[in-house]
Enzyme design. Sequence first.
Site, short mmCIF file in Angstrom:
data_model
loop_
_atom_site.label_atom_id
_atom_site.label_comp_id
_atom_site.label_asym_id
_atom_site.label_seq_id
_atom_site.Cartn_x
_atom_site.Cartn_y
_atom_site.Cartn_z
N GLU A 185 66.29 -107.43 -54.53
CA GLU A 185 66.52 -108.21 -55.81
C GLU A 185 67.80 -108.96 -55.91
O GLU A 185 68.56 -108.60 -57.10
CB GLU A 185 66.28 -106.96 -56.82
CG GLU A 185 65.02 -106.33 -56.97
CD GLU A 185 64.79 -105.24 -57.71
OE1 GLU A 185 63.90 -105.25 -58.61
OE2 GLU A 185 65.89 -104.67 -57.89
N GLU A 267 57.20 -104.76 -55.24
CA GLU A 267 57.18 -103.79 -55.96
C GLU A 267 56.12 -104.10 -57.16
O GLU A 267 56.52 -104.71 -58.27
CB GLU A 267 58.64 -103.70 -56.61
CG GLU A 267 59.68 -103.02 -55.49
CD GLU A 267 60.86 -102.79 -56.25
OE1 GLU A 267 61.04 -102.61 -57.38
OE2 GLU A 267 61.83 -102.63 -55.50
#
Length: 655
Positions: A185, A267
């Site tokens: 991320e 995710e």
Amino acid sequence: MAVSNTTLPSLYEYYTSGGITSGLSANQSYFTLNNRNVTLYSGAMHYFRVPRQYWRDRLRKMRAAGLNTVETYIPWNLHEPFNNFYDFGNGGSDMEEFLDVRQFLTIAQEEDLFAIIRPGPYICSEWEFGGFPSWLLRYHDIKLRTSDPTYMKFVTRYFNLLLSLLAIFQFTRGGPIIAFQVENEYGSTEQPGKFTPDKVYLKQLRQIMLNNGIVELLVTSDSPTLHGTAGTLPEYFLQTANFASDPETEFDKLKQLQKNRPTMAMEFWTGWFDHWSEKHHTRDNSDFYDVFDRILKYPASVNMYMFHGGTNWGFYNGANLNNDAMDNSGYQPDTTSYDYDAPLSENGDYTEKYHIVKQLIGKYSQVKTRVPQPPAGTPSHKYPTVPIIGQLLLDELIKLVPVTFQNRVPLPMELLPLNNYSGQSYGYVVYRKVNVTIPANATLRITGHVCDTVTVLVDGFLLNKPLKKSRDLDHFGYWRLKNSTITLSTQNLTGATLDLMVENWGRNNFGHLEQFNQFKGLWQGGVFLNDEELLNWQIIPLEFRKKWSMGLNGWHGTYQRWAPGPALYRAILTVEVPQDTFIDMEKWVKGIVIVNGFVLGRFARIGPQQTLYLPGPFLKKGNNTILVFDHFARGHEVSFSQTAKYKTRGKFNFW
């Protein structure tokens, strides 16, 4: 006519028959594995959050649901807890039993699963400090998650060891690993006008992987709609998406960013995690069904985060800072439970989401392979309540600490010359000032914000109010107040001993880069008695390491020498056959629980978590020692529950 499950090939038989010539390919609009079409049905399970004895059970449950892949992070702070000291399952650290990642990968392959590895060096994961070892903070001006030479020196050293261990587990070498993620991320670090993600850093991470023989697919993950390609290098990595809902928008954006490449959610958030003082988060099953169905219908590959959440053992829960302030005022610590309302619960039970996953994968999967029968559930047992039979007060614990330090001003725990100059990472630190003259109605002032809680005692007498309501976090003793004050005594005192016990409740694991510059203890300013700064402190680390906890002596009855304040309580649980259970902490206030020397986790009456999962493998036949360290209250007994308990419950909500 339906094909019998027993006549179908295994996953490895299907994808490796005839030999292995190539790995996972993303060079077209769909994935291939060894030149055969594949859709990844993956689930996150972190080996370090699950007892080693249960790895096979949980992995088999994943495969029985139709998954073909397991995904795991790798936490740097567990594998290199001290500078240049490593533990991969035989290093002797308190977390040693969780750390044989090679055994985990071997079992995953034996259970007919492929693996996606997300080695960091930053993992987020609601894990303490996002997986970073706190000793990195000892290096002045280090810039984490950048190409800063000091940071990269330690990343390179660690990765050279880690990747050399993982390289032999790659799919093209006969192992289970089909992909590696680079960083995590990284697009979320972007701050217009302040910070642009460091693409040199990403190139350096890639080169370290190549240098260590990593040949499988390299990926990154971010929100495509929020961050575009800010956190990736399209020429080197396959970009994947992280989200909870609206999969079509995220996947359409991915297709714009990287044309003619496979679409995947790294995710898909099956639930959510809890902060202390919040409601317990759950996700509506019908909503989960709808979004998961739309992901598979798109069609896209998916990794469910989490499929089995597990537990933030010991002191390893992470935290969030809900603003950009560096002052700790927006701090939000995570609970010990990482149940996540996932398809498999914290203790490995099947949930309705599990059956939804199995149904939808069966509906959409075009490749039929053999899957096992779902293993039986692991029963939990409610042991009889056991009495407290011993106590040690804070002052008595301090006398048993082998090493203490002197310094003119309070130091954060990370800068203490401890653990071969790696500092103190976890637990508590006590700042003691002796022979203090305290005028009547004198005010103690702590400059800045406490990191994270402080308990104040004068001559062993507790001055703080117990943390019983969430609103108590707005008062003295907690991080939200700046330059907080408390009255020490209503009468004149001479020769007094002042103790400030400060707790690290978990380091931040997510956010902009300045939010990772986080020390724990008292360090943002001086400590003042009225207007006079108090200097020359004794500093006592309370790490609650296993060897120390198991060797404590001098226990006495709770009625002999008790006053409100921090104390350690001892109970004995005798078992014939060790079984899973939950320790019920509803009658206690705030602190930690230790079982046979291992720090099980934290408790707090403010909730939402009210029980601590205690796996059967942590117990032994015969007598088991349970210690409870409570900041405030005297306990009389340790109780158990057959199920997890939460103080409050609320619907799942995304920001």
